[in-house]
Motif scaffolding. Structure first.
Motif, PDB file in Angstrom:
ATOM      1  N   LEU A  52       0.815  -1.204   0.000  1.00 52.61           N
ATOM      2  CA  LEU A  52       0.000   0.000   0.000  1.00 52.61           C
ATOM      3  C   LEU A  52       0.856   1.264   0.000  1.00 52.61           C
ATOM      4  O   LEU A  52       0.456   2.288  -0.567  1.00 52.61           O
ATOM      5  CB  LEU A  52      -0.977   0.000   1.182  1.00 52.61           C
ATOM      6  N   ALA A  53       2.029   1.207   0.595  1.00 54.20           N
ATOM      7  CA  ALA A  53       2.939   2.357   0.549  1.00 54.20           C
ATOM      8  C   ALA A  53       3.306   2.690  -0.896  1.00 54.20           C
ATOM      9  O   ALA A  53       3.330   3.861  -1.298  1.00 54.20           O
ATOM     10  CB  ALA A  53       4.203   2.066   1.372  1.00 54.20           C
ATOM     11  N   VAL A  54       3.594   1.666  -1.685  1.00 54.66           N
ATOM     12  CA  VAL A  54       3.921   1.865  -3.103  1.00 54.66           C
ATOM     13  C   VAL A  54       2.714   2.438  -3.842  1.00 54.66           C
ATOM     14  O   VAL A  54       2.819   3.396  -4.612  1.00 54.66           O
ATOM     15  CB  VAL A  54       4.384   0.537  -3.741  1.00 54.66           C
ATOM     16  N   ILE A  55       1.555   1.855  -3.598  1.00 54.30           N
ATOM     17  CA  ILE A  55       0.324   2.310  -4.261  1.00 54.30           C
ATOM     18  C   ILE A  55       0.027   3.764  -3.916  1.00 54.30           C
ATOM     19  O   ILE A  55      -0.294   4.576  -4.799  1.00 54.30           O
ATOM     20  CB  ILE A  55      -0.855   1.396  -3.872  1.00 54.30           C
ATOM     21  N   VAL A  81       7.496  -8.125  -8.310  1.00 55.07           N
ATOM     22  CA  VAL A  81       7.577  -7.367  -9.553  1.00 55.07           C
ATOM     23  C   VAL A  81       8.800  -7.784 -10.372  1.00 55.07           C
ATOM     24  O   VAL A  81       8.671  -8.147 -11.548  1.00 55.07           O
ATOM     25  CB  VAL A  81       7.622  -5.846  -9.255  1.00 55.07           C
ATOM     26  N   LYS A  82       9.970  -7.766  -9.753  1.00 58.29           N
ATOM     27  CA  LYS A  82      11.211  -8.013 -10.501  1.00 58.29           C
ATOM     28  C   LYS A  82      11.345  -9.443 -11.015  1.00 58.29           C
ATOM     29  O   LYS A  82      11.912  -9.673 -12.075  1.00 58.29           O
ATOM     30  CB  LYS A  82      12.428  -7.664  -9.634  1.00 58.29           C
ATOM     31  N   GLU A  83      10.826 -10.398 -10.264  1.00 55.58           N
ATOM     32  CA  GLU A  83      10.985 -11.806 -10.646  1.00 55.58           C
ATOM     33  C   GLU A  83       9.757 -12.370 -11.370  1.00 55.58           C
ATOM     34  O   GLU A  83       9.686 -13.566 -11.626  1.00 55.58           O
ATOM     35  CB  GLU A  83      11.347 -12.644  -9.416  1.00 55.58           C
ATOM     36  N   GLY A  84       8.805 -11.500 -11.682  1.00 54.68           N
ATOM     37  CA  GLY A  84       7.672 -11.913 -12.491  1.00 54.68           C
ATOM     38  C   GLY A  84       6.562 -12.653 -11.769  1.00 54.68           C
ATOM     39  O   GLY A  84       5.662 -13.190 -12.410  1.00 54.68           O
ATOM     40  N   TRP A  85       6.611 -12.687 -10.437  1.00 55.54           N
ATOM     41  CA  TRP A  85       5.560 -13.373  -9.696  1.00 55.54           C
ATOM     42  C   TRP A  85       4.204 -12.747 -10.004  1.00 55.54           C
ATOM     43  O   TRP A  85       3.223 -13.466 -10.193  1.00 55.54           O
ATOM     44  CB  TRP A  85       5.786 -13.293  -8.190  1.00 55.54           C
ATOM     45  N   LEU A  86       4.153 -11.419 -10.026  1.00 52.46           N
ATOM     46  CA  LEU A  86       2.886 -10.729 -10.233  1.00 52.46           C
ATOM     47  C   LEU A  86       2.268 -11.093 -11.582  1.00 52.46           C
ATOM     48  O   LEU A  86       1.059 -11.322 -11.670  1.00 52.46           O
ATOM     49  CB  LEU A  86       3.062  -9.213 -10.109  1.00 52.46           C
ATOM     50  N   LYS A 101      -4.860  -9.808  -3.612  1.00 51.30           N
ATOM     51  CA  LYS A 101      -5.250  -9.607  -5.010  1.00 51.30           C
ATOM     52  C   LYS A 101      -5.733  -8.173  -5.256  1.00 51.30           C
ATOM     53  O   LYS A 101      -5.368  -7.561  -6.262  1.00 51.30           O
ATOM     54  CB  LYS A 101      -6.343 -10.605  -5.394  1.00 51.30           C
ATOM     55  N   ASP A 102      -6.545  -7.646  -4.339  1.00 53.28           N
ATOM     56  CA  ASP A 102      -7.081  -6.294  -4.524  1.00 53.28           C
ATOM     57  C   ASP A 102      -5.968  -5.264  -4.670  1.00 53.28           C
ATOM     58  O   ASP A 102      -6.000  -4.410  -5.571  1.00 53.28           O
ATOM     59  CB  ASP A 102      -8.016  -5.924  -3.366  1.00 53.28           C
ATOM     60  N   LEU A 103      -4.963  -5.358  -3.821  1.00 48.81           N
ATOM     61  CA  LEU A 103      -3.862  -4.386  -3.882  1.00 48.81           C
ATOM     62  C   LEU A 103      -2.954  -4.630  -5.075  1.00 48.81           C
ATOM     63  O   LEU A 103      -2.486  -3.676  -5.710  1.00 48.81           O
ATOM     64  CB  LEU A 103      -3.055  -4.422  -2.584  1.00 48.81           C
ATOM     65  N   TRP A 104      -2.677  -5.878  -5.386  1.00 50.88           N
ATOM     66  CA  TRP A 104      -1.812  -6.162  -6.537  1.00 50.88           C
ATOM     67  C   TRP A 104      -2.447  -5.678  -7.835  1.00 50.88           C
ATOM     68  O   TRP A 104      -1.751  -5.133  -8.701  1.00 50.88           O
ATOM     69  CB  TRP A 104      -1.467  -7.642  -6.617  1.00 50.88           C
ATOM     70  N   LEU A 105      -3.753  -5.840  -7.976  1.00 49.09           N
ATOM     71  CA  LEU A 105      -4.409  -5.354  -9.186  1.00 49.09           C
ATOM     72  C   LEU A 105      -4.405  -3.822  -9.237  1.00 49.09           C
ATOM     73  O   LEU A 105      -4.242  -3.225 -10.306  1.00 49.09           O
ATOM     74  CB  LEU A 105      -5.837  -5.897  -9.286  1.00 49.09           C
ATOM     75  N   ARG A 106      -4.546  -3.220  -8.090  1.00 51.41           N
ATOM     76  CA  ARG A 106      -4.472  -1.749  -8.009  1.00 51.41           C
ATOM     77  C   ARG A 106      -3.072  -1.276  -8.400  1.00 51.41           C
ATOM     78  O   ARG A 106      -2.929  -0.336  -9.180  1.00 51.41           O
ATOM     79  CB  ARG A 106      -4.805  -1.343  -6.574  1.00 51.41           C
ATOM     80  N   HIS A 108      -0.871  -2.917 -10.241  1.00 50.21           N
ATOM     81  CA  HIS A 108      -0.628  -3.243 -11.646  1.00 50.21           C
ATOM     82  C   HIS A 108      -1.212  -2.172 -12.566  1.00 50.21           C
ATOM     83  O   HIS A 108      -0.551  -1.737 -13.514  1.00 50.21           O
ATOM     84  CB  HIS A 108      -1.201  -4.617 -11.985  1.00 50.21           C
ATOM     85  N   ALA A 109      -2.431  -1.737 -12.299  1.00 51.29           N
ATOM     86  CA  ALA A 109      -3.043  -0.691 -13.118  1.00 51.29           C
ATOM     87  C   ALA A 109      -2.226   0.599 -13.074  1.00 51.29           C
ATOM     88  O   ALA A 109      -1.988   1.236 -14.104  1.00 51.29           O
ATOM     89  CB  ALA A 109      -4.475  -0.439 -12.662  1.00 51.29           C
ATOM     90  N   LEU A 110      -1.766   0.966 -11.896  1.00 46.01           N
ATOM     91  CA  LEU A 110      -0.943   2.178 -11.751  1.00 46.01           C
ATOM     92  C   LEU A 110       0.405   2.029 -12.443  1.00 46.01           C
ATOM     93  O   LEU A 110       0.918   2.971 -13.047  1.00 46.01           O
ATOM     94  CB  LEU A 110      -0.739   2.497 -10.270  1.00 46.01           C
ATOM     95  N   SER A 111       0.980   0.850 -12.354  1.00 47.16           N
ATOM     96  CA  SER A 111       2.325   0.626 -12.907  1.00 47.16           C
ATOM     97  C   SER A 111       2.347   0.749 -14.428  1.00 47.16           C
ATOM     98  O   SER A 111       3.402   1.033 -15.000  1.00 47.16           O
ATOM     99  CB  SER A 111       2.862  -0.745 -12.485  1.00 47.16           C
TER     100      SER A 111
END
Length: 156
Positions: A52-55, A81-86, A101-106, A108-111
């Motif tokens: 959430l800090a990143v988001i 992110v770096k190793e492709g897990w996401l 999942k909710d935060l990772w999708l959030r 991903h959209a921002l990234s």
């Protein structure tokens, strides 16, 4: 902000108990200026606060197509992110019980709006910005009027 300069972001998350009250801290630095962000939540996890800090840092931006380096002491966030897990988690719709999942999708959209590079830093070491983020995160976690982490509490 112009696109030829790099935005530097430091982030940290904290949880008093895992789960427990938590908070995040972020510092955004650009062109000689800096901005600090933080918030606390009544019940969450450390990994959620790290992410959430990143988001929060990315959501604070008012421009797209920026070159951003994000420094984090979270192996979970950096490696995802770096190793492709996401990418794998998204491709499999987070099967196998993958969390947040909710935060990772959030995220991903921002990234998709920026050129982002992650750098892992050792936590609780000599890095003044990481240490400041830790203070922001823990102070937020220990604060009053804590927010509700809707995604976490909906899972619970």
């Amino acid at each position: 902000m112009t696109n030829n300069k790099e935005l530097i972001v430091y982030t940290d998350g904290s949880s008093r108990g895992n789960p427990g009250p938590g908070g995040y801290g972020a510092i955004l630095m650009y062109g000689g200026k800096s901005k600090e962000l933080s918030a606390g939540y009544r019940r969450t996890t450390n990994n959620r606060m790290e992410l959430l800090a990143v988001i929060a840092a990315l959501e604070a931006l008012n421009r797209e197509s920026l070159t951003i380096t994000i420094y984090s002491d979270s192996q979970y966030v950096v490696k995802a992110v770096k190793e492709g897990w996401l990418k794998k988690w998204i491709a499999t719709n987070f099967s196998g019980g993958k969390k947040n999942k909710d935060l990772w999708l959030r995220y991903h959209a921002l990234s998709q709006k920026h050129n982002i590079r992650f750098v892992w830093v050792k936590g609780h070491a000599e890095n003044v910005y990481n240490n400041r983020c830790d203070v922001l995160a823990t102070t937020a976690a220990d604060g009053k009027h804590l927010l509700i982490d809707q995604g976490y509490e909906a899972e619970g």
